[in-house]
Motif scaffolding. Structure first.
Motif, PDB file in Angstrom:
ATOM      1  N   ASP A   1      -6.635   3.932   7.417  1.00  0.00           N
ATOM      2  CA  ASP A   1      -5.631   3.266   8.250  1.00  0.00           C
ATOM      3  C   ASP A   1      -4.289   3.140   7.517  1.00  0.00           C
ATOM      4  O   ASP A   1      -3.229   3.210   8.137  1.00  0.00           O
ATOM      5  CB  ASP A   1      -6.130   1.917   8.761  1.00  0.00           C
ATOM      6  N   GLU A   2      -4.321   2.988   6.209  1.00  0.00           N
ATOM      7  CA  GLU A   2      -3.088   2.936   5.428  1.00  0.00           C
ATOM      8  C   GLU A   2      -2.419   4.317   5.418  1.00  0.00           C
ATOM      9  O   GLU A   2      -1.198   4.415   5.554  1.00  0.00           O
ATOM     10  CB  GLU A   2      -3.380   2.469   3.999  1.00  0.00           C
ATOM     11  N   TRP A   3      -3.228   5.352   5.251  1.00  0.00           N
ATOM     12  CA  TRP A   3      -2.715   6.719   5.282  1.00  0.00           C
ATOM     13  C   TRP A   3      -2.020   6.992   6.618  1.00  0.00           C
ATOM     14  O   TRP A   3      -0.904   7.486   6.664  1.00  0.00           O
ATOM     15  CB  TRP A   3      -3.851   7.710   5.039  1.00  0.00           C
TER      16      TRP A   3
ATOM     17  N   GLN B   1       1.524   2.612  -3.352  1.00  0.00           N
ATOM     18  CA  GLN B   1       0.347   2.965  -4.149  1.00  0.00           C
ATOM     19  C   GLN B   1       0.160   4.489  -4.154  1.00  0.00           C
ATOM     20  O   GLN B   1       0.650   5.181  -3.255  1.00  0.00           O
ATOM     21  CB  GLN B   1      -0.908   2.306  -3.555  1.00  0.00           C
TER      22      GLN B   1
ATOM     23  N   LEU C   1      -5.318   5.165  -0.968  1.00  0.00           N
ATOM     24  CA  LEU C   1      -5.128   4.625   0.382  1.00  0.00           C
ATOM     25  C   LEU C   1      -6.375   4.748   1.238  1.00  0.00           C
ATOM     26  O   LEU C   1      -7.082   5.755   1.194  1.00  0.00           O
ATOM     27  CB  LEU C   1      -3.974   5.343   1.087  1.00  0.00           C
ATOM     28  N   LYS C   2      -6.604   3.725   2.042  1.00  0.00           N
ATOM     29  CA  LYS C   2      -7.651   3.769   3.059  1.00  0.00           C
ATOM     30  C   LYS C   2      -7.103   4.579   4.224  1.00  0.00           C
ATOM     31  O   LYS C   2      -5.894   4.766   4.346  1.00  0.00           O
ATOM     32  CB  LYS C   2      -8.009   2.359   3.515  1.00  0.00           C
TER      33      LYS C   2
ATOM     34  N   ALA D   1      -0.792   4.891   8.652  1.00  0.00           N
ATOM     35  CA  ALA D   1       0.378   4.015   8.797  1.00  0.00           C
ATOM     36  C   ALA D   1       1.619   4.568   8.091  1.00  0.00           C
ATOM     37  O   ALA D   1       2.729   4.140   8.380  1.00  0.00           O
ATOM     38  CB  ALA D   1       0.066   2.616   8.282  1.00  0.00           C
ATOM     39  N   LEU D   2       1.445   5.515   7.180  1.00  0.00           N
ATOM     40  CA  LEU D   2       2.598   6.106   6.503  1.00  0.00           C
ATOM     41  C   LEU D   2       3.497   6.882   7.461  1.00  0.00           C
ATOM     42  O   LEU D   2       4.694   7.010   7.231  1.00  0.00           O
ATOM     43  CB  LEU D   2       2.156   7.050   5.382  1.00  0.00           C
TER      44      LEU D   2
ATOM     45  N   LEU E   1       7.892   0.689   7.530  1.00  0.00           N
ATOM     46  CA  LEU E   1       7.137  -0.119   6.566  1.00  0.00           C
ATOM     47  C   LEU E   1       8.075  -0.865   5.620  1.00  0.00           C
ATOM     48  O   LEU E   1       7.734  -1.932   5.113  1.00  0.00           O
ATOM     49  CB  LEU E   1       6.163   0.753   5.768  1.00  0.00           C
TER      50      LEU E   1
ATOM     51  N   PHE F   1       0.816  -1.221   0.000  1.00  0.00           N
ATOM     52  CA  PHE F   1       0.000   0.000   0.000  1.00  0.00           C
ATOM     53  C   PHE F   1       0.847   1.268   0.000  1.00  0.00           C
ATOM     54  O   PHE F   1       0.476   2.276  -0.587  1.00  0.00           O
ATOM     55  CB  PHE F   1      -1.008   0.000   1.161  1.00  0.00           C
ATOM     56  N   TRP F   2       2.016   1.252   0.654  1.00  0.00           N
ATOM     57  CA  TRP F   2       2.829   2.472   0.732  1.00  0.00           C
ATOM     58  C   TRP F   2       3.481   2.826  -0.592  1.00  0.00           C
ATOM     59  O   TRP F   2       4.055   3.902  -0.733  1.00  0.00           O
ATOM     60  CB  TRP F   2       3.873   2.386   1.844  1.00  0.00           C
TER      61      TRP F   2
END
Length: 162
Positions: free
Chosen positions: A18-20, A10, A15-16, A22-23, A108, A7-8
């Motif tokens: 939670d993915e955002w 993408q 990004l969802k 998580a960056l 990540l 995802f990082w």
């Protein structure tokens, strides 16, 4: 069928939430106060941290409720990541907004949350809380040569020092 990128890697727009979130590498640099020159618009970084920044971990001590205590705390969004000049060059949000890869020390990539600290990109050991810092202008981090400060005597002083 092609390999699916993590995802990082993408585009930010995909990004969802939670993915955002998580960056974030946990460096704490965005939680340091900045000073803007009213005449030029130049932004100067300081080593003064928001009162909510835990200086031992470089993480917000109350991230979920931070805006209740710090109303001007910036909520970083993909759109803002493209436009905020004060985000550090090493910031994952900035890097991904510019379609650049994350650094090798980003957790990540390497799997180690403390790598950012060992690599020297976090504020741990480099910042002071706003609660004890005093005037921000005394904590500006100058690039290159230190700025010369002109001492202007008050006319009432008649040249006497305090």
């Amino acid at each position: 069928m092609g390999e699916v990128k993590p995802f990082w890697e993408q585009p930010l727009s995909t990004l969802k939430r939670d993915e955002w979130e998580a960056l974030c590498d946990g460096c704490g640099q965005c939680c340091l106060h900045k000073v803007e020159d009213d005449d030029t618009g130049d932004i100067y970084h300081t080593n003064v941290a928001c009162k909510l920044l835990d200086l031992r971990s470089a993480r917000c001590s109350d991230y979920k409720n931070r805006r209740n205590f710090v109303p001007d705390c910036v909520r970083l969004t993909p759109r803002l990541a493209h436009t905020l000049p004060w985000l550090p060059d090493s910031c994952a949000y900035r890097l991904r907004a510019e379609d650049l890869p994350l650094p090798e020390w980003h957790y990540l990539v390497c799997g180690d949350r403390d790598a950012v600290h060992r690599a020297g990109f976090s504020v741990i050991g480099k910042a002071i809380s706003e609660e004890i810092a005093g005037p921000l202008h005394q904590h500006i981090i100058w690039e290159g040569e230190p700025m010369e400060i002109e001492v202007v005597e008050d006319e009432e002083d008649n040249g006497r020092s305090a």
